[in-house]
Design an enzyme around this catalytic site. Sequence first.
Site, PDB file in Angstrom:
ATOM      1  N   ASP A   1     -29.483  33.178  75.571  1.00 32.06           N
ATOM      2  CA  ASP A   1     -29.664  32.696  76.933  1.00 32.06           C
ATOM      3  C   ASP A   1     -30.238  31.279  76.882  1.00 32.06           C
ATOM      4  OD1 ASP A   1     -28.678  34.562  78.739  1.00 32.06           O
ATOM      5  OD2 ASP A   1     -30.422  35.878  78.505  1.00 32.06           O
TER       6      ASP A   1
ATOM      7  N   ARG B   1     -29.384  45.522  77.882  1.00 37.50           N
ATOM      8  CA  ARG B   1     -29.714  44.313  78.637  1.00 37.50           C
ATOM      9  C   ARG B   1     -29.803  44.592  80.140  1.00 37.50           C
ATOM     10  NH1 ARG B   1     -25.974  40.827  75.112  1.00 37.50           N
ATOM     11  NH2 ARG B   1     -24.479  40.518  76.789  1.00 37.50           N
TER      12      ARG B   1
ATOM     13  N   GLU C   1     -12.122  35.679  86.207  1.00 38.96           N
ATOM     14  CA  GLU C   1     -12.492  35.547  84.792  1.00 38.96           C
ATOM     15  C   GLU C   1     -11.820  36.627  83.947  1.00 38.96           C
ATOM     16  OE1 GLU C   1     -16.700  34.776  84.411  1.00 38.96           O
ATOM     17  OE2 GLU C   1     -16.749  35.769  82.461  1.00 38.96           O
TER      18      GLU C   1
ATOM     19  N   ARG D   1     -14.441  39.680  86.494  1.00 39.27           N
ATOM     20  CA  ARG D   1     -15.240  39.344  87.678  1.00 39.27           C
ATOM     21  C   ARG D   1     -14.657  38.122  88.381  1.00 39.27           C
ATOM     22  NH1 ARG D   1     -20.827  37.264  84.586  1.00 39.27           N
ATOM     23  NH2 ARG D   1     -19.788  35.841  83.163  1.00 39.27           N
TER      24      ARG D   1
ATOM     25  N   ARG E   1     -32.623  51.177  88.029  1.00 40.58           N
ATOM     26  CA  ARG E   1     -33.828  51.205  88.867  1.00 40.58           C
ATOM     27  C   ARG E   1     -33.732  52.308  89.924  1.00 40.58           C
ATOM     28  NH1 ARG E   1     -33.194  45.284  89.468  1.00 40.58           N
ATOM     29  NH2 ARG E   1     -34.214  44.326  87.681  1.00 40.58           N
TER      30      ARG E   1
HETATM   31  P1  FAD Z   1     -23.308  24.812  73.668  1.00 42.69           P
HETATM   32  O1  FAD Z   1     -23.656  24.751  75.117  1.00 42.69           O
HETATM   33  O2  FAD Z   1     -22.173  25.597  73.230  1.00 42.69           O
HETATM   34  O3  FAD Z   1     -23.181  23.321  73.118  1.00 42.69           O
HETATM   35  C1  FAD Z   1     -22.589  23.016  71.879  1.00 42.69           C
HETATM   36  C2  FAD Z   1     -21.849  21.697  72.013  1.00 42.69           C
HETATM   37  O4  FAD Z   1     -21.436  21.272  70.716  1.00 42.69           O
HETATM   38  C3  FAD Z   1     -20.587  21.806  72.857  1.00 42.69           C
HETATM   39  O5  FAD Z   1     -20.632  20.876  73.931  1.00 42.69           O
HETATM   40  C4  FAD Z   1     -19.454  21.488  71.877  1.00 42.69           C
HETATM   41  O6  FAD Z   1     -18.405  20.727  72.475  1.00 42.69           O
HETATM   42  C5  FAD Z   1     -20.166  20.653  70.836  1.00 42.69           C
HETATM   43  N1  FAD Z   1     -19.528  20.678  69.514  1.00 42.69           N
HETATM   44  C6  FAD Z   1     -19.178  21.773  68.803  1.00 42.69           C
HETATM   45  N2  FAD Z   1     -18.644  21.404  67.623  1.00 42.69           N
HETATM   46  C7  FAD Z   1     -18.658  20.057  67.585  1.00 42.69           C
HETATM   47  C8  FAD Z   1     -18.243  19.090  66.609  1.00 42.69           C
HETATM   48  N3  FAD Z   1     -17.729  19.458  65.421  1.00 42.69           N
HETATM   49  N4  FAD Z   1     -18.402  17.771  66.896  1.00 42.69           N
HETATM   50  C9  FAD Z   1     -18.939  17.381  68.085  1.00 42.69           C
HETATM   51  N5  FAD Z   1     -19.359  18.267  69.034  1.00 42.69           N
HETATM   52  C10 FAD Z   1     -19.222  19.580  68.787  1.00 42.69           C
HETATM   53  N6  FAD Z   1     -27.544  31.723  79.663  1.00 42.69           N
HETATM   54  C11 FAD Z   1     -28.455  31.984  80.621  1.00 42.69           C
HETATM   55  O7  FAD Z   1     -29.659  31.769  80.413  1.00 42.69           O
HETATM   56  N7  FAD Z   1     -28.068  32.476  81.853  1.00 42.69           N
HETATM   57  C12 FAD Z   1     -26.769  32.736  82.161  1.00 42.69           C
HETATM   58  O8  FAD Z   1     -26.467  33.187  83.276  1.00 42.69           O
HETATM   59  C13 FAD Z   1     -25.794  32.476  81.153  1.00 42.69           C
HETATM   60  N8  FAD Z   1     -24.503  32.729  81.410  1.00 42.69           N
HETATM   61  C14 FAD Z   1     -23.588  32.528  80.426  1.00 42.69           C
HETATM   62  C15 FAD Z   1     -22.268  32.830  80.716  1.00 42.69           C
HETATM   63  C16 FAD Z   1     -21.309  32.654  79.745  1.00 42.69           C
HETATM   64  C17 FAD Z   1     -19.873  32.969  80.077  1.00 42.69           C
HETATM   65  C18 FAD Z   1     -21.685  32.207  78.450  1.00 42.69           C
HETATM   66  C19 FAD Z   1     -20.661  32.086  77.359  1.00 42.69           C
HETATM   67  C20 FAD Z   1     -22.995  31.872  78.171  1.00 42.69           C
HETATM   68  C21 FAD Z   1     -23.977  32.027  79.147  1.00 42.69           C
HETATM   69  N9  FAD Z   1     -25.295  31.691  78.922  1.00 42.69           N
HETATM   70  C22 FAD Z   1     -26.223  31.951  79.892  1.00 42.69           C
HETATM   71  C23 FAD Z   1     -25.740  31.092  77.632  1.00 42.69           C
HETATM   72  C24 FAD Z   1     -25.709  29.542  77.618  1.00 42.69           C
HETATM   73  O9  FAD Z   1     -24.378  29.088  77.822  1.00 42.69           O
HETATM   74  C25 FAD Z   1     -26.248  29.053  76.273  1.00 42.69           C
HETATM   75  O10 FAD Z   1     -27.608  29.427  76.151  1.00 42.69           O
HETATM   76  C26 FAD Z   1     -26.176  27.539  76.045  1.00 42.69           C
HETATM   77  O11 FAD Z   1     -24.927  27.010  76.383  1.00 42.69           O
HETATM   78  C27 FAD Z   1     -26.477  27.214  74.573  1.00 42.69           C
HETATM   79  O12 FAD Z   1     -26.542  25.821  74.374  1.00 42.69           O
HETATM   80  P2  FAD Z   1     -26.145  25.178  72.967  1.00 42.69           P
HETATM   81  O13 FAD Z   1     -26.472  23.730  73.058  1.00 42.69           O
HETATM   82  O14 FAD Z   1     -26.733  25.944  71.852  1.00 42.69           O
HETATM   83  O15 FAD Z   1     -24.578  25.391  72.825  1.00 42.69           O
HETATM   84  N1  UDP Z   2     -21.369  45.477  81.884  1.00 39.55           N
HETATM   85  C1  UDP Z   2     -20.531  46.402  82.453  1.00 39.55           C
HETATM   86  N2  UDP Z   2     -20.278  46.342  83.791  1.00 39.55           N
HETATM   87  C2  UDP Z   2     -20.792  45.382  84.581  1.00 39.55           C
HETATM   88  C3  UDP Z   2     -21.648  44.416  83.997  1.00 39.55           C
HETATM   89  C4  UDP Z   2     -21.919  44.491  82.646  1.00 39.55           C
HETATM   90  O1  UDP Z   2     -20.012  47.273  81.776  1.00 39.55           O
HETATM   91  O2  UDP Z   2     -20.492  45.367  85.793  1.00 39.55           O
HETATM   92  C5  UDP Z   2     -21.618  45.566  80.425  1.00 39.55           C
HETATM   93  C6  UDP Z   2     -20.711  44.613  79.623  1.00 39.55           C
HETATM   94  O3  UDP Z   2     -20.338  45.258  78.423  1.00 39.55           O
HETATM   95  C7  UDP Z   2     -21.640  43.444  79.343  1.00 39.55           C
HETATM   96  C8  UDP Z   2     -22.996  44.143  79.201  1.00 39.55           C
HETATM   97  O4  UDP Z   2     -22.955  45.229  80.144  1.00 39.55           O
HETATM   98  O5  UDP Z   2     -21.275  42.735  78.181  1.00 39.55           O
HETATM   99  C9  UDP Z   2     -24.198  43.280  79.450  1.00 39.55           C
HETATM  100  O6  UDP Z   2     -24.150  42.767  80.762  1.00 39.55           O
HETATM  101  P1  UDP Z   2     -24.508  41.266  81.073  1.00 39.55           P
HETATM  102  O7  UDP Z   2     -24.492  41.044  82.522  1.00 39.55           O
HETATM  103  O8  UDP Z   2     -25.724  40.896  80.282  1.00 39.55           O
HETATM  104  O9  UDP Z   2     -23.184  40.582  80.498  1.00 39.55           O
HETATM  105  P2  UDP Z   2     -22.845  39.236  79.766  1.00 39.55           P
HETATM  106  O10 UDP Z   2     -24.002  38.306  79.921  1.00 39.55           O
HETATM  107  O11 UDP Z   2     -22.561  39.712  78.386  1.00 39.55           O
HETATM  108  O12 UDP Z   2     -21.620  38.761  80.497  1.00 39.55           O
END
Ligand code: FAD
Ligand code: UDP
Length: 388
Positions: A355, A178, A305, A284, A182
């Site tokens: 995503d 992922r 985090e 981070r 560069r």
């Molecule tokens: P969710 O957002 O998980 O929504 C599901 C909902 O269902 C929740 O609100 C939950 O409370 C509800 N629910 C579950 N079970 C029940 C139940 N039984 N009854 C009622 N409600 C319920 N994507 C990016 O594009 N860029 C990013 O930088 C990025 N960063 C991320 C960082 C982190 C730490 C994480 C974990 C994810 C990240 N993502 C990112 C991904 C992004 O969060 C997801 O694409 C998105 O949240 C998915 O939406 P969803 O609706 O499928 O799920």
């Molecule tokens: N990663 C790492 N060092 C960093 C950033 C990322 O080793 O400083 C690794 C880590 O295992 C992570 C993966 O690269 O899960 C993919 O990075 P990304 O930024 O996509 O992480 P995520 O969205 O999973 O937090």
Amino acid sequence: MGQFLMVGAGLSGAVIGRHLAEAGHEITVVDTRPHIGGNCHTERDETTGVNVHVYGPHIFHTDDAEVWDYVNRFETFQPYKNRVKTTSLDPKGDRGVFSLPINLHTINQFFGKTFRPEEAHAFITKEQADTSIEDPQTFEEQAMRFVGKDLYEAFFKGYTIKQWGMHPSELPASILKRLPVRFNYDDNYFFHKFQGMPENGYTAMIEKILDHDNITVKLGTTFTREMGTAFDHVFYSGPLDGYFDFELGRLGYRTLDFERFEHEGDYQGCAVMNYGEEAVPYTRITEHKHFSPWETHEGSVCYREFSRAATPDDIPYYPIRQVKEKALLEDYVALAERAEGVTFVGRLGTYRYLDMDVTIREALDTARGFAKTLDAEETAPAFFVAPV
Ligand code: FAD
Ligand code: UDP
């Protein structure tokens, strides 16, 4: 017209609900949480006024023009480039701040060089990379093959052990793929054509998606299968194993703990600072005000985090797709395919890391696919996209 239930007020439930509401159906959206937005939820911090990404940093990036148009229909997107920094030890053991993803600046600073692009490329491929690894399978092999031991140990090894609770030799190469390497000074974390931040946050955007006369949102409401029987069809974005009351066991997840702290002024000068050393317990620090550079705030709110294995009481964040989980997933998929009146969607319903742009793309495709089954009077499939 149909009566449809969306379980989850995240992006999946909101986008599918909106599409079907616009087609004239009656939509009810339930969510256990007291807010909409799912894991993309943003809210104003009471003391500092900063818009906080409550469940971790979210940056919108995509190559999908339809999805980009879709989000811009509901919210103004401000230009935003994700430029991540990392703190780690250089080959002499001195701590420094480096640019990510690995680029020419990282390489020159880390090795104390002044390479031009071709020189850096030759140095990494001839003197650092382990070219004896022909077909890297694991995360570690992928790193050793493309950047070599020094960069791997400083930037990936410790971070990945903290993030996944596993040695990189036990993780697939796909996780590291992922991240680009560069040989120029481009420090944009993503290489997608469209990138930005919703001006008023993701929750404001999702609120507008849900703002339709045919949509009713009920927060603080947990779905039960009994509840589903009152509807013509259920779109379920909760955890796949949870739908079946975990009858086959639990799918594994990593969860995150956020340690909040405040700072007067600017704490770290950037939104995301990673920590490569295993000895530093967090992965981070996110300083949320840098996600809204068009706003001015004196105070600052930051999240340290920490990652760990999720227990049944924790919020599931990252699916662990090791061999054991994949086998269990297949069993749940078989159950889901036999379940009637429900379609499993989103990151929890299909047990994948998705995503936001992919989530929206799949939600649009699912809603359209479902509308076709209505026209043809067919039974909707359990998944409109392959979950495995
Ligand atoms: P969710 O957002 O998980 O929504 C599901 C909902 O269902 C929740 O609100 C939950 O409370 C509800 N629910 C579950 N079970 C029940 C139940 N039984 N009854 C009622 N409600 C319920 N994507 C990016 O594009 N860029 C990013 O930088 C990025 N960063 C991320 C960082 C982190 C730490 C994480 C974990 C994810 C990240 N993502 C990112 C991904 C992004 O969060 C997801 O694409 C998105 O949240 C998915 O939406 P969803 O609706 O499928 O799920
Ligand atoms: N990663 C790492 N060092 C960093 C950033 C990322 O080793 O400083 C690794 C880590 O295992 C992570 C993966 O690269 O899960 C993919 O990075 P990304 O930024 O996509 O992480 P995520 O969205 O999973 O937090």
